[in-house]
Every structure is written in C-alpha cells, then in structure tokens.
Design an enzyme around this catalytic site. Sequence first.
Site, PDB file in Angstrom:
ATOM      1  N   ASN A  91      35.852 -27.062 -13.972  1.00 55.97           N
ATOM      2  CA  ASN A  91      35.841 -27.173 -12.507  1.00 55.97           C
ATOM      3  C   ASN A  91      34.785 -25.985 -11.819  1.00 55.97           C
ATOM      4  O   ASN A  91      34.498 -26.160 -10.754  1.00 55.97           O
ATOM      5  CB  ASN A  91      37.079 -26.967 -11.922  1.00 55.97           C
ATOM      6  CG  ASN A  91      37.817 -25.747 -12.194  1.00 55.97           C
ATOM      7  OD1 ASN A  91      37.232 -24.715 -11.978  1.00 55.97           O
ATOM      8  ND2 ASN A  91      39.196 -25.344 -12.372  1.00 55.97           N
ATOM      9  N   HIS A 133      49.153 -21.568  -7.812  1.00 58.14           N
ATOM     10  CA  HIS A 133      48.022 -21.973  -7.784  1.00 58.14           C
ATOM     11  C   HIS A 133      47.830 -23.480  -7.887  1.00 58.14           C
ATOM     12  O   HIS A 133      48.149 -24.129  -8.755  1.00 58.14           O
ATOM     13  CB  HIS A 133      47.521 -21.616  -9.248  1.00 58.14           C
ATOM     14  CG  HIS A 133      47.464 -20.133  -9.643  1.00 58.14           C
ATOM     15  ND1 HIS A 133      48.707 -19.493  -9.862  1.00 58.14           N
ATOM     16  CD2 HIS A 133      46.559 -19.146  -9.678  1.00 58.14           C
ATOM     17  CE1 HIS A 133      48.419 -18.196 -10.015  1.00 58.14           C
ATOM     18  NE2 HIS A 133      47.113 -18.044  -9.759  1.00 58.14           N
ATOM     19  N   HIS A 159      48.478   1.898 -43.655  1.00 56.21           N
ATOM     20  CA  HIS A 159      47.768   3.123 -43.000  1.00 56.21           C
ATOM     21  C   HIS A 159      48.241   3.587 -41.673  1.00 56.21           C
ATOM     22  O   HIS A 159      47.639   3.777 -40.577  1.00 56.21           O
ATOM     23  CB  HIS A 159      46.252   2.780 -42.916  1.00 56.21           C
ATOM     24  CG  HIS A 159      45.817   2.358 -44.130  1.00 56.21           C
ATOM     25  ND1 HIS A 159      46.005   1.027 -45.165  1.00 56.21           N
ATOM     26  CD2 HIS A 159      44.635   2.807 -44.979  1.00 56.21           C
ATOM     27  CE1 HIS A 159      45.322   1.056 -45.906  1.00 56.21           C
ATOM     28  NE2 HIS A 159      44.522   1.908 -46.003  1.00 56.21           N
ATOM     29  N   HIS A 179      40.732   6.053 -37.234  1.00 59.67           N
ATOM     30  CA  HIS A 179      41.619   4.970 -37.893  1.00 59.67           C
ATOM     31  C   HIS A 179      42.912   5.401 -38.071  1.00 59.67           C
ATOM     32  O   HIS A 179      44.012   4.730 -38.389  1.00 59.67           O
ATOM     33  CB  HIS A 179      41.054   4.771 -39.197  1.00 59.67           C
ATOM     34  CG  HIS A 179      39.954   3.802 -39.549  1.00 59.67           C
ATOM     35  ND1 HIS A 179      38.754   3.937 -38.700  1.00 59.67           N
ATOM     36  CD2 HIS A 179      39.605   2.736 -40.005  1.00 59.67           C
ATOM     37  CE1 HIS A 179      37.890   2.802 -38.981  1.00 59.67           C
ATOM     38  NE2 HIS A 179      38.324   2.084 -39.971  1.00 59.67           N
ATOM     39  N   ARG A 220      50.017   4.447 -46.598  1.00 64.98           N
ATOM     40  CA  ARG A 220      48.621   4.362 -47.477  1.00 64.98           C
ATOM     41  C   ARG A 220      49.097   5.093 -48.759  1.00 64.98           C
ATOM     42  O   ARG A 220      48.927   4.644 -49.741  1.00 64.98           O
ATOM     43  CB  ARG A 220      47.416   4.759 -46.881  1.00 64.98           C
ATOM     44  CG  ARG A 220      46.216   4.741 -47.775  1.00 64.98           C
ATOM     45  CD  ARG A 220      45.112   5.244 -47.079  1.00 64.98           C
ATOM     46  NE  ARG A 220      43.827   5.253 -47.976  1.00 64.98           N
ATOM     47  CZ  ARG A 220      43.528   6.368 -48.910  1.00 64.98           C
ATOM     48  NH1 ARG A 220      44.293   7.182 -49.198  1.00 64.98           N
ATOM     49  NH2 ARG A 220      42.325   5.945 -49.696  1.00 64.98           N
ATOM     50  N   LEU A 264      45.196 -15.688 -20.174  1.00 62.38           N
ATOM     51  CA  LEU A 264      44.130 -16.673 -20.752  1.00 62.38           C
ATOM     52  C   LEU A 264      43.861 -16.428 -22.169  1.00 62.38           C
ATOM     53  O   LEU A 264      43.451 -14.960 -22.497  1.00 62.38           O
ATOM     54  CB  LEU A 264      43.033 -16.694 -19.485  1.00 62.38           C
ATOM     55  CG  LEU A 264      43.550 -17.117 -18.314  1.00 62.38           C
ATOM     56  CD1 LEU A 264      42.327 -16.986 -17.442  1.00 62.38           C
ATOM     57  CD2 LEU A 264      43.937 -18.648 -18.277  1.00 62.38           C
ATOM     58  N   GLU A 303      41.433 -10.102 -35.414  1.00 64.01           N
ATOM     59  CA  GLU A 303      42.721  -9.519 -35.341  1.00 64.01           C
ATOM     60  C   GLU A 303      43.600 -10.044 -34.255  1.00 64.01           C
ATOM     61  O   GLU A 303      44.637 -10.565 -34.322  1.00 64.01           O
ATOM     62  CB  GLU A 303      43.051  -8.115 -35.264  1.00 64.01           C
ATOM     63  CG  GLU A 303      43.103  -7.139 -36.560  1.00 64.01           C
ATOM     64  CD  GLU A 303      41.888  -6.708 -36.901  1.00 64.01           C
ATOM     65  OE1 GLU A 303      41.840  -5.810 -37.976  1.00 64.01           O
ATOM     66  OE2 GLU A 303      40.724  -6.948 -36.471  1.00 64.01           O
ATOM     67  N   HIS A 308      42.087 -21.929  -5.472  1.00 63.92           N
ATOM     68  CA  HIS A 308      42.700 -21.643  -6.805  1.00 63.92           C
ATOM     69  C   HIS A 308      44.200 -20.964  -6.916  1.00 63.92           C
ATOM     70  O   HIS A 308      45.023 -21.477  -7.288  1.00 63.92           O
ATOM     71  CB  HIS A 308      41.803 -20.472  -7.345  1.00 63.92           C
ATOM     72  CG  HIS A 308      42.203 -20.086  -8.728  1.00 63.92           C
ATOM     73  ND1 HIS A 308      42.041 -20.561  -9.980  1.00 63.92           N
ATOM     74  CD2 HIS A 308      42.893 -18.775  -8.967  1.00 63.92           C
ATOM     75  CE1 HIS A 308      42.351 -20.187 -11.032  1.00 63.92           C
ATOM     76  NE2 HIS A 308      42.897 -18.743 -10.462  1.00 63.92           N
ATOM     77  N   SER A 339      43.560  -3.804 -48.945  1.00 71.67           N
ATOM     78  CA  SER A 339      44.105  -2.641 -48.497  1.00 71.67           C
ATOM     79  C   SER A 339      45.598  -2.862 -47.994  1.00 71.67           C
ATOM     80  O   SER A 339      46.452  -2.034 -48.274  1.00 71.67           O
ATOM     81  CB  SER A 339      43.374  -1.987 -47.504  1.00 71.67           C
ATOM     82  OG  SER A 339      41.952  -1.826 -47.911  1.00 71.67           O
TER      83      SER A 339
END
Length: 675
Positions: free
Chosen positions: A191, A32, A468, A480, A527, A122, A418, A266, A387
Amino acid sequence: MAAEPTPELRARIENTIRFLAVDAVEAARSGHPGAPMGLARVGFELFDAHLRFDPEDPDWVLRDRFILSNGHASMLLYALLHLCGFDLPLEEIRRFRQLGSRTPGHPERGHTPGVEVTTGPLGQGFGHGVGMALAARMARARFARDGRGPGLHRVFALVSDGDLMEGISSEAASLAGHLRLGNLIYVYDDNRITIDGSTDLTFTEDVRRRFEAQRWHVEEVDGEDVAGLRAALRAAASEEEHPSLVIARTTIGFGSPGKAGSPAAHGAPLGPEEVRRTREALGWPAEPPFLVPDDVRAYFERRKAERAAERRELDAALEAWRGAHPALAAEWEACRAGVLSRDLPAKLAAELAGRDAATRKHSHAVIQRLAEELPGLVGGSADLAGSNLTRIESAGDVGQGEGEERYLGRNIHYGVREHAMAAITNGINLDGTFRAFAGTFLVFSDYMRPSIRLAALMGCPSVFVFTHDSIFLGEDGPTHQPIEHLDSLRAMPELVVIRPADGVETALAWAAAIELSDRPVALALSRQTLPALHRERPLGLEDLRRGAYVLDEADGDPELVLVASGSEVSLAREAAAALRADGVSVRVVSMPSLDLFAERPPEERARVVPTDGTPVLAVEASRGLAYAPLLGPRARIHGIHRFGASAPARDLAEHFGFTPEAVRAAALEHLGRRP
C-alpha cells in the site's frame, strides 16, 4: 467450493469486513483501520478460496496455517474469523482492545481461536511462518505417502512494508529460498504507506528483484483484481520448488474519501465525520454499527457446512493413510507426543555423574540420548554447531539431497542468522509435529530476544541452547563475554533460564526443558571444563524442578550461605572449604534456575536459603542482580559490574575476583571479619 458469490454479494462481504474494522476501531477509539479496509478483498479471497481450515476445530492437524504478520491489522483477521464461524462472537468484536476481550490490539496465539502466531512486532510473523513451513515439509517427507498423510498443508501470511524493512525478514527469506519451501505463500500488502508518510521516505528497493535474488517465486497483481489475485495465488500454490511472494497493490483506507491512500488512515480511528462519508461513498447503511447483512451471514454458513464436508473427506484420507502405514502413523504420533520415558532423566544423570567436562559437552551427550528417545527432536545452530555442540550425530542435515530427501534430516544449518533462527525454531514448535531447539553463544541472545519474548508470550516450548556463558570463554574478549545477559533473560516472564553446574544438572536441565511443554527454556552452558560435583545422595528431576537445592550442609545452623549457579558452584564449594577452616559454618546452595526457585512457596525457599537474617553471598561471573530478591535481607552479590577483557580464563578469574581466595575474602568481609 460454494457457488461463486455474485459481484454484489462479494462487495457486501468485503464492506462487511471493512466496516466491522472501522466500527471496532471507532468504538475503542484506538486501532488501525486502514490496512483492514485496504485488504478486505485480499483477505476474503484467501480465506474463502485458498485456505483449508475448520472453524469448529482451530487446531485441526490438517489445516493450512494463516499468519497476519502485520498484526496491527488485527481487525481484518478478527472480522474474517467471526464471519467464517470461529468461536469469536460479535460481542467480542464490539469489545475490541478492551480488557479481557478475545480481540486484543494485536493477535495473540492461545487467546483468540484461529490465531496461529502472536504478532505485532513487525517481521515476526514472517519469520515464524518460515518455521511452520519447514516443519510441514519435514513432516511430509518423513510421513506422507501417495498424497496422503501429515505435512501436506501450506503456510499463508499477509506481510507489510514494515515486515519487509525489519532485518528478520531478510534473514528468514534467505533461508526459506535456500531450503526451497514451496509450501510457503506470502502476500505483500503493497500500500506504499507508513506511519511517517509514503514508503518513498525510506523504502525504495525493488522488492520483486530482492525476493527473486533470494530464490522466491514472485507474482505481482492489483489487489482489487479478483481474477488476477486468484490466478496469482493458484500459481503460487502450484510452485513446489520455491516459496512465493504475491505483491498485491492495495489502497490503505480503501473507500475513505478523506483518508484513503494516506498515513492518516493507518493508526487512528477515522473519526465520526469521516466514517459517515465513507459509508456514503461505499453505499453502506449509516446504522446500525457492526452490521452483518443476512445474505452475508447466510453465505458464510453455507461455506462452513461445505468446509465440514471437506474435512470429513480429508480425515477419511488420513485414516486410510494410518491403515496403510501403521508404523509411520505410530512414529508421527510419537513425534507429536514428545514424551520422555519416566526413567530416562535418572539414567542420563547417572551416566554423566563423576565426569569432568564443560556443560556444553555434557549437553551434547544428552542431545544424542534424547534424539534416540524422541523421534521428533530436531535442532540447529547459527553457524556454531562445532562450538555449541548441538548436532544430532546420528541424523542428517536438512537441505541436503534432492526432492523429499532434502527434508529428512534433523540438523538445521541456520547460517549466521540468530534472529531468524529463533523465530523459525518457534514456528517449528508451533506447527505441532517436531520439538525444536536452537543454539548460539549466550552473548548473541541479544539478536534473538524479540523472538524469545514471543515464545514466552505464546507458551511456545522452544529450547534455546546458549553456550560460552561467562567471561571464562577467555581470549575472545568483552565482545563475546556475556555480563548482563543472564539477568536480562531471567527478567523475562514465562522464560525459564537454567544454568547447570555439572553433567548431572545438565541432564536434568534438558529433561526439565522437554517436560515444560508450555514454556520456553534457555540453557546457559559453559565453554570451560567443570568438575563433577560429589553429592551425598543422587540428584533427581524433582530437585532440578525446584530450582535450587542444598549441595553441602553446614555443621549446625549456617552462619553463611553461599549460593551459585553453573561454573561458580564448584568455586563456591572450594571457597566454603576455606571458610570452614576459618571456623565459619557454611551452607552451599546450587541454584540452577532462579526462575523455577522463585515459583516455589516462600516457606520452601526459606528451607534452602534462610530469610531470617542469615548472611547470604551469591557468586556469579556476571552481574547477578536477579539473585537479590530471592536471598533475604542480608544478601550480597559477588558479581561483575563492568565488561570483560581478553585474556586466558585463569587470568580473568584472578583479575575479576573469581578464585576461592577472592570469594573467601568477600565472604569474610560480608560477615564483618577480617580475611
């Protein structure tokens, strides 16, 4: 600082950077060139006038940190590292992107001197830099006095349109602004070009207003205006209460008559004809390639000598701080060492032996003891501390209070972020003073995976606490309940997944995680309450390090081996008791870490799980596919091959076949006997 280079010398320095990038990409026929060409002026200004570092010692503790978040522009960084005198000779520039070179396609920490973070995906550098800046502020608040001591460095980064489009940058920027990380300075390479075309195709938001809304200080400048760029960076450096974004308008492929300002600059070499035209346009010699003019080399040699003198002054100030504050200095060194006393793992295991509890609760107890032993232990959770049970109860919260008090806590509230949490945790650990962990539910490891993967690539010792860990979390249902997540994490090279079965294994799992200073660890915790496991002899840290051990031996040669981890170990033990009543000689193996077990010599593994054709049944309340290559030719997996369901845990155990009776029946079927 050295005398300001003349405009003519500055132009030669910037063109040296541009054409080292152009020539390297041409030689590799891959890379690049556009971003390095457009950022040559910005990059030189940052490295020459604003960054504090010692090229002879890339890990100097008082250095500023620099991150190239748009890692595809790696040749910009490699050119600057080479010119500034890091151990990156010109031959390595010539070998750009070649096998075994120190100039890989995207920067890799630990591979190239001067690279702080492995970047390429990225947004990752953006997120990791926030962690580094937070670690510096925490160190400064705890240890620095009267303008001397650790934590006074800044974190700089170059970021791109792609970085700002990735969701992690929004998460990380939001938290950085909330925490008032005034030591964080990012330069946005505006850019306005992406691979597919102009950013107008997809990215028309007002970047300035976005970051101001997230409580950042924002400057805008023409990236070719040296005086304006310098003023903007100095204004950012003087800002104490807000992180800074300097929006620098640049031209991708600067100087290329046919490709400047276009996507063609690029992600591909310019091509021989366009290289020739670019050399003519910028007044650069046609030969030789990889040219570094003598006056450019001499300028950087002078700067290297001046940096050495600057370092001596700063090191002397640090030594004066040590002398004035010996207790703080000792605590700082203890934080950086992060070493457990030899007898602590056994003590922790003994304290938790015989206690029935969820392993997340055992983990909470261990964290409290580790926090007493390790002054540098810090951690947090994605709005789930109650938790995950990851809170250090004896410590305050980062972000509470005013001034330096804001950074004295050891608990970090990440909010529902997260992905940023994982990157920030890595950044804290990479900074070098603190040892950081982060917690959420196992199913949400999917949000964190790119940052976990980078931790594994870098050998970054982050500890990811996942609670959990199975369908037995119950009524929250299949959204979950993790099914494929353990296998997914176990498939990642250099990540160690540990799923303890009771308090003893949990204590030893944490001790092993702390001792693994060059690898990340994922702890998978229950859990639900698990019974304490009785053992004929105390379990030691070395047993845990082996990844598996015989919990219950068979009477004579085993006819069947039951293997399990976590909550299924006690289930396997109950099923084994029923099988013995059927006249089957059964060995029960607890395998808290398939990763560690896989690293043991084959003959050692065979002493735990025979590979001579003895039937083996692995029991795991998930897919469990990772067991297959470890268990010999007659292995079967008693797992789950669909998503879960919403119901109480006891009903789920019946429904999915995770009762002693169901495991007994599966074992007898595997042996060819009728239940």
